[in-house]
Design a protein around this motif. Structure first.
Motif, short mmCIF file in Angstrom:
data_model
loop_
_atom_site.label_atom_id
_atom_site.label_comp_id
_atom_site.label_asym_id
_atom_site.label_seq_id
_atom_site.Cartn_x
_atom_site.Cartn_y
_atom_site.Cartn_z
N SER A 85 0.82 -1.22 0.00
CA SER A 85 0.00 0.00 0.00
C SER A 85 0.85 1.27 0.00
O SER A 85 0.34 2.37 -0.17
CB SER A 85 -0.93 0.02 1.22
N ARG B 288 3.40 -0.24 -3.96
CA ARG B 288 2.33 -0.22 -4.97
C ARG B 288 2.92 -0.21 -6.37
O ARG B 288 2.44 -0.91 -7.27
CB ARG B 288 1.44 1.00 -4.75
N GLU C 123 2.53 -3.04 -9.48
CA GLU C 123 2.08 -2.68 -10.83
C GLU C 123 3.12 -3.07 -11.88
O GLU C 123 2.78 -3.60 -12.94
CB GLU C 123 1.80 -1.18 -10.89
N THR D 219 -4.93 -2.83 0.09
CA THR D 219 -4.70 -2.20 -1.21
C THR D 219 -5.62 -2.82 -2.24
O THR D 219 -6.23 -3.87 -1.98
CB THR D 219 -3.22 -2.36 -1.64
N GLU D 220 -5.73 -2.21 -3.41
CA GLU D 220 -6.59 -2.74 -4.45
C GLU D 220 -5.91 -3.90 -5.18
O GLU D 220 -4.70 -3.90 -5.37
CB GLU D 220 -6.93 -1.64 -5.46
N GLY D 221 -6.73 -4.87 -5.61
CA GLY D 221 -6.21 -5.98 -6.35
C GLY D 221 -6.28 -5.73 -7.84
O GLY D 221 -6.29 -4.59 -8.30
N GLY D 222 -6.35 -6.79 -8.61
CA GLY D 222 -6.39 -6.69 -10.06
C GLY D 222 -6.14 -8.05 -10.65
O GLY D 222 -5.98 -9.03 -9.91
N THR E 251 -4.69 -9.69 -2.82
CA THR E 251 -4.38 -8.79 -1.71
C THR E 251 -4.55 -9.52 -0.38
O THR E 251 -5.27 -10.50 -0.28
CB THR E 251 -5.30 -7.56 -1.73
#
Length: 237
Positions: free
Chosen positions: A10, A15, A19, A38-41, A46
């Motif tokens: 985070s 982060r 990415e 934090t955001e996943g994808g 996470t």
């Protein structure tokens, strides 16, 4: 194919690392672990982890283990300042509670992550365990003094990484253990102490992540146990 683990996902550098690694497609899955979430994808899992809570580290590692071996693990967490914690300008400013907090996050936390994650590295084949260190943790390069707690906690981290490299080589001879100095990155950690935001002496988190991954990709077994700056140069012990 193996998984990658980023602790401190985070934060600014963490982060950006998630990415960058996700874009590379080099790993089946990326575990983005942090204390605040934090955001996943796509391909990103996470999870919660608290470097001051070994049980949370154990549980996070257990979840990671379900997906098989770990090819890359990076502890991207760190503490320089916070409530009741700030770099000391002189010895008279040393505070035991503040120093204990610095060691908990910068030294003991990464050691506990290594305790539970290094056993997940494959016994054969190249793998990497790394943690963010800092040039100010160098003893021989200390010419300005001050920052007692932060310097000492990073110096202790460097010793832990060196010791871990020696032990890991016995069971995982192709594993690389390293510390990383990212330079001055435009994140909350360095904000009160960095030059102007547009100074050439600072870099954005995305650039820092790219630099650090380039360094890690170039390391060999002979480099294991060392501390390396963002440009690939060794940091003096």
């Amino acid at each position: 194919m193996t998984s990658a683990v980023i602790v401190g996902a985070s934060g600014g550098i963490g982060r950006a690392l998630v990415e960058r690694i996700a874009t590379s497609g080099a790993f089946d899955r990326i575990f983005a672990l942090s204390r605040t979430g934090t955001e996943g994808g796509p391909g990103i899992v996470t999870g919660r982890i608290d470097l001051a809570d070994e049980q949370s580290i154990r549980e996070a590692a257990s979840r990671v283990a379900e997906d098989g071996p770990v090819g890359l693990a990076i502890v991207a967490s760190g503490m320089l300042h916070g409530p009741g914690v700030s770099p000391e300008k002189a010895l008279k400013a040393v505070d035991p509670i503040a120093m204990a907090q610095l060691f908990a996050v910068n030294t003991i936390g990464p050691a506990l992550v290594a305790k539970h994650v290094v056993p997940l590295l494959p016994r054969t084949g190249r793998s990497v365990f790394a943690a963010l260190s800092a040039r100010v943790g160098s003893i021989s390069d200390n010419r300005l003094g001050g920052w007692y707690g932060y310097r000492a906690s990073k110096a202790a981290l460097n010793q832990i990484l060196r010791t871990l490299a020696i032990e890991a080589a016995r069971t995982r001879p192709e594993a690389i253990i390293a510390g990383l100095h990212p330079g001055t990155v435009r994140t909350g950690l360095s904000n009160p102490f960095r030059p102007d935001a547009d100074s050439p002496d600072t870099v954005a988190p995305a650039e820092a992540a790219a630099n650090l991954l380039t360094v890690l990709n170039a390391l060999t077994i002979a480099d294991s146990g060392g501390i390396f700056a963002w440009d690939g140069q060794p940091v003096p012990p």
